[in-house]
Design a protein around this motif. Structure first.
Motif, PDB file in Angstrom:
ATOM      1  N   ALA A  53      -2.327 -18.437  18.949  1.00 53.95           N
ATOM      2  CA  ALA A  53      -1.583 -19.222  17.822  1.00 53.95           C
ATOM      3  C   ALA A  53      -2.798 -19.106  16.436  1.00 53.95           C
ATOM      4  O   ALA A  53      -3.911 -19.596  16.754  1.00 53.95           O
ATOM      5  CB  ALA A  53      -0.966 -20.425  18.051  1.00 53.95           C
ATOM      6  N   LEU A  54      -2.475 -18.469  15.548  1.00 52.73           N
ATOM      7  CA  LEU A  54      -3.265 -18.607  14.323  1.00 52.73           C
ATOM      8  C   LEU A  54      -3.069 -19.729  13.412  1.00 52.73           C
ATOM      9  O   LEU A  54      -3.707 -19.851  12.408  1.00 52.73           O
ATOM     10  CB  LEU A  54      -3.087 -17.047  13.633  1.00 52.73           C
ATOM     11  N   MET A  55      -1.786 -20.677  13.878  1.00 56.04           N
ATOM     12  CA  MET A  55      -1.520 -21.751  12.717  1.00 56.04           C
ATOM     13  C   MET A  55      -0.943 -22.694  13.589  1.00 56.04           C
ATOM     14  O   MET A  55      -0.126 -22.221  14.531  1.00 56.04           O
ATOM     15  CB  MET A  55      -1.078 -21.250  11.582  1.00 56.04           C
ATOM     16  N   GLY A  57       2.438 -24.687  14.393  1.00 57.64           N
ATOM     17  CA  GLY A  57       3.787 -24.416  14.035  1.00 57.64           C
ATOM     18  C   GLY A  57       4.699 -24.412  15.442  1.00 57.64           C
ATOM     19  O   GLY A  57       4.366 -25.356  16.320  1.00 57.64           O
ATOM     20  N   THR A 116      -2.942 -24.741  16.255  1.00 55.39           N
ATOM     21  CA  THR A 116      -3.906 -23.511  16.045  1.00 55.39           C
ATOM     22  C   THR A 116      -4.934 -23.255  17.244  1.00 55.39           C
ATOM     23  O   THR A 116      -5.649 -24.309  17.537  1.00 55.39           O
ATOM     24  CB  THR A 116      -4.667 -23.576  14.685  1.00 55.39           C
ATOM     25  N   ALA A 127       5.662 -14.771  18.818  1.00 53.17           N
ATOM     26  CA  ALA A 127       5.497 -15.115  17.481  1.00 53.17           C
ATOM     27  C   ALA A 127       5.445 -16.661  17.181  1.00 53.17           C
ATOM     28  O   ALA A 127       5.623 -17.379  17.997  1.00 53.17           O
ATOM     29  CB  ALA A 127       6.710 -14.603  16.439  1.00 53.17           C
ATOM     30  N   VAL A 128       4.800 -16.945  15.761  1.00 57.75           N
ATOM     31  CA  VAL A 128       4.597 -18.361  15.585  1.00 57.75           C
ATOM     32  C   VAL A 128       5.164 -18.656  14.202  1.00 57.75           C
ATOM     33  O   VAL A 128       4.864 -17.817  13.360  1.00 57.75           O
ATOM     34  CB  VAL A 128       2.949 -18.654  15.655  1.00 57.75           C
ATOM     35  N   GLN A 144       5.364 -21.070  11.122  1.00 56.34           N
ATOM     36  CA  GLN A 144       4.203 -22.156  10.663  1.00 56.34           C
ATOM     37  C   GLN A 144       5.236 -23.478  10.387  1.00 56.34           C
ATOM     38  O   GLN A 144       6.119 -23.395  10.134  1.00 56.34           O
ATOM     39  CB  GLN A 144       3.425 -21.667   9.394  1.00 56.34           C
ATOM     40  N   THR A 158      13.116 -19.794   7.487  1.00 51.48           N
ATOM     41  CA  THR A 158      12.021 -18.957   6.740  1.00 51.48           C
ATOM     42  C   THR A 158      12.604 -17.651   6.747  1.00 51.48           C
ATOM     43  O   THR A 158      13.793 -17.412   7.143  1.00 51.48           O
ATOM     44  CB  THR A 158      10.766 -18.831   7.897  1.00 51.48           C
ATOM     45  N   LYS A 216       3.957 -12.077  14.450  1.00 49.17           N
ATOM     46  CA  LYS A 216       3.595 -13.017  13.281  1.00 49.17           C
ATOM     47  C   LYS A 216       2.688 -14.049  13.572  1.00 49.17           C
ATOM     48  O   LYS A 216       3.188 -14.943  14.593  1.00 49.17           O
ATOM     49  CB  LYS A 216       4.868 -13.315  12.616  1.00 49.17           C
ATOM     50  N   ASN A 217       1.744 -14.256  12.907  1.00 45.57           N
ATOM     51  CA  ASN A 217       0.879 -15.732  12.887  1.00 45.57           C
ATOM     52  C   ASN A 217       0.355 -15.776  14.653  1.00 45.57           C
ATOM     53  O   ASN A 217      -0.045 -16.972  14.953  1.00 45.57           O
ATOM     54  CB  ASN A 217       1.705 -16.803  12.620  1.00 45.57           C
ATOM     55  N   MET A 218       0.169 -14.647  15.236  1.00 44.16           N
ATOM     56  CA  MET A 218      -0.467 -14.952  16.488  1.00 44.16           C
ATOM     57  C   MET A 218      -1.682 -13.826  16.498  1.00 44.16           C
ATOM     58  O   MET A 218      -1.432 -12.404  15.798  1.00 44.16           O
ATOM     59  CB  MET A 218       0.446 -14.832  17.505  1.00 44.16           C
TER      60      MET A 218
END
Length: 404
Positions: A49-51, A53, A94, A104-105, A107, A124, A131-133
């Protein structure tokens, strides 16, 4: 006289790369890798995970809205315990691994949690897979090359080695470089020169150039134009990997350096190179009893000559010692910004300012009052080469430029 190209070749043939040695990453900064490395794991080792959520199945949110049942909360450093099915989500932080089934993640700013129902309402845009990973092994696969032999280890390379399982590495170390300025006319920079005296600018200038070349400078101060004083200073400098002497290498009555180096057992490799500035350049080697050679450069005393000779020749020798695969100066062609007149019976390496305009290299040779005019080089970041002869080089003409 020796050509600059022949001088480069003799330096590369004489200077031997330092022996490889094992060092921990805490001791390897600004050394050069003697052996390439590979990764011992996938980077990242899991879908990451990049953030903050919610980990989701992207197909559940194709229209940008969904209400999903929360399965668990996954923190960085923990492992998911539940696989996701359609209609489910897991709260994630994160750096944590995505649960099986998630792709996907979303946020946290687009999520509204209903604690009582253990659900999350997502509002969203459409969510696409990935997305976001960061997918597993998308940066590096296990066994893939990380850094090649000859790589200079800066902070980012040190971090990459730590991440990929190389807590210690085989490197070639940076050399120690002693600096000895010579001449009765010199005084320290903090002193006020008396009639006939000048400040010792070369020592501090060379000190900075050595640091910029990733080596370790050892300033020895000023040696007077007196045999015994010069001899003792030279003996001290010969304990280092390199000794740079500034001044005393021409043909004047008090140019004592070549004779004193010979007396110390130093073998002369060459003296005088066909270039301007820097003709008196001297290079030799001392084979010491401990088996570790010392490489000696006698640099001209005029500061511009000293600066140019360092950037062309001394830097090449230092890079050869450290094991760089391409130790010579990088050369490119650049267009002249303005007309430039060059004259003389030697090739001229003119201090210059190189820049990129609209994607093209352009160069401005700097006008100087000669090799004693150090102030004129303040804007220099390269030298432009102009062949022997009296000629006007017109704006737009391409010339060779040596970078430093």
């Amino acid at each position: 006289m020796l050509s600059a190209q022949d001088a480069f070749q003799l330096i590369l043939e004489t200077v031997k790369p330092a022996s490889p040695e094992q060092r921990s990453l805490f001791e390897a900064w600004h050394c050069v890798l003697a052996e390439g490395t590979v990764s011992d794991l996938n980077i990242p080792p899991f879908d990451k995970a990049l953030m903050d959520g919610f980990a989701v199945i992207s197909a559940d949110i194709q229209n940008g809205k969904a209400t999903l049942l929360i399965q668990e909360t996954i923190f960085a450093g923990s492992v998911p315990t539940v696989s996701l099915q359609s209609g489910q989500a897991s709260q994630i932080m994160t750096g944590a691994p995505l649960p099986e089934g998630a792709d996907a993640v979303v946020q946290i700013e687009h999520c509204q949690i209903a604690e009582a129902a253990r659900s999350v309402k997502i509002d969203t845009g459409p969510v696409s897979p990935g997305k976001n990973m960061l997918p597993q092994s998308s940066v590096l696969k296990e066994g893939a090359p990380v850094l090649a032999t000859g790589t200079l280890l800066r902070p980012q390379e040190i971090g990459a080695l730590a991440e990929t399982g190389s807590p210690s590495v085989m490197v070639r170390r940076a050399p120690t470089v002693a600096i000895l300025a010579t001449g009765d006319e010199l005084v320290a920079p903090e002193e006020c020169p008396q009639p006939g005296q000048i400040r010792n600018s070369n020592e501090v200038m060379l000190h900075s150039q050595i640091l910029q070349a990733d080596a370790t400078p050892l300033p020895l101060g000023i040696a007077r134009d007196e045999q015994n004083h010069l001899r003792s200073k030279i003996q001290e400098g010969l304990k280092s990997d390199f000794l740079l002497l500034s001044g005393g290498v021409s043909a004047g009555e008090r140019d004592l350096v070549p004779a004193e180096l010979e007396q110390a057992g130093v073998k002369q490799i060459f003296h005088k190179v066909n270039l301007k500035p820097g003709k008196p350049l001297w290079f030799g080697v001392l084979e010491r009893a401990d088996g570790a050679p010392c490489y000696i450069f006698g640099l001209p005393g005029n500061p511009v000559s000293s600066m140019v000779c360092f950037e062309l020749f001394v830097r090449t020798a230092i890079r050869q010692f450290m094991g760089f695969p391409a130790p010579r100066p990088q050369v490119l062609q650049a267009r002249l910004c303005a007309d430039f007149h060059s004259s003389g019976n030697r090739p001229t390496y003119q201090p210059a300012h190189l820049e990129w305009i609209a994607g093209e290299a352009v160069v401005s040779p700097l006008k100087t009052m000669g090799s004693a005019d150090l102030h004129s080089t303040v804007k220099a970041n390269s030298v432009a080469l102009f062949p022997t002869g009296n000629q006007l080089y017109q704006t737009g003409l391409k010339v060779d430029v040596f970078l430093w």
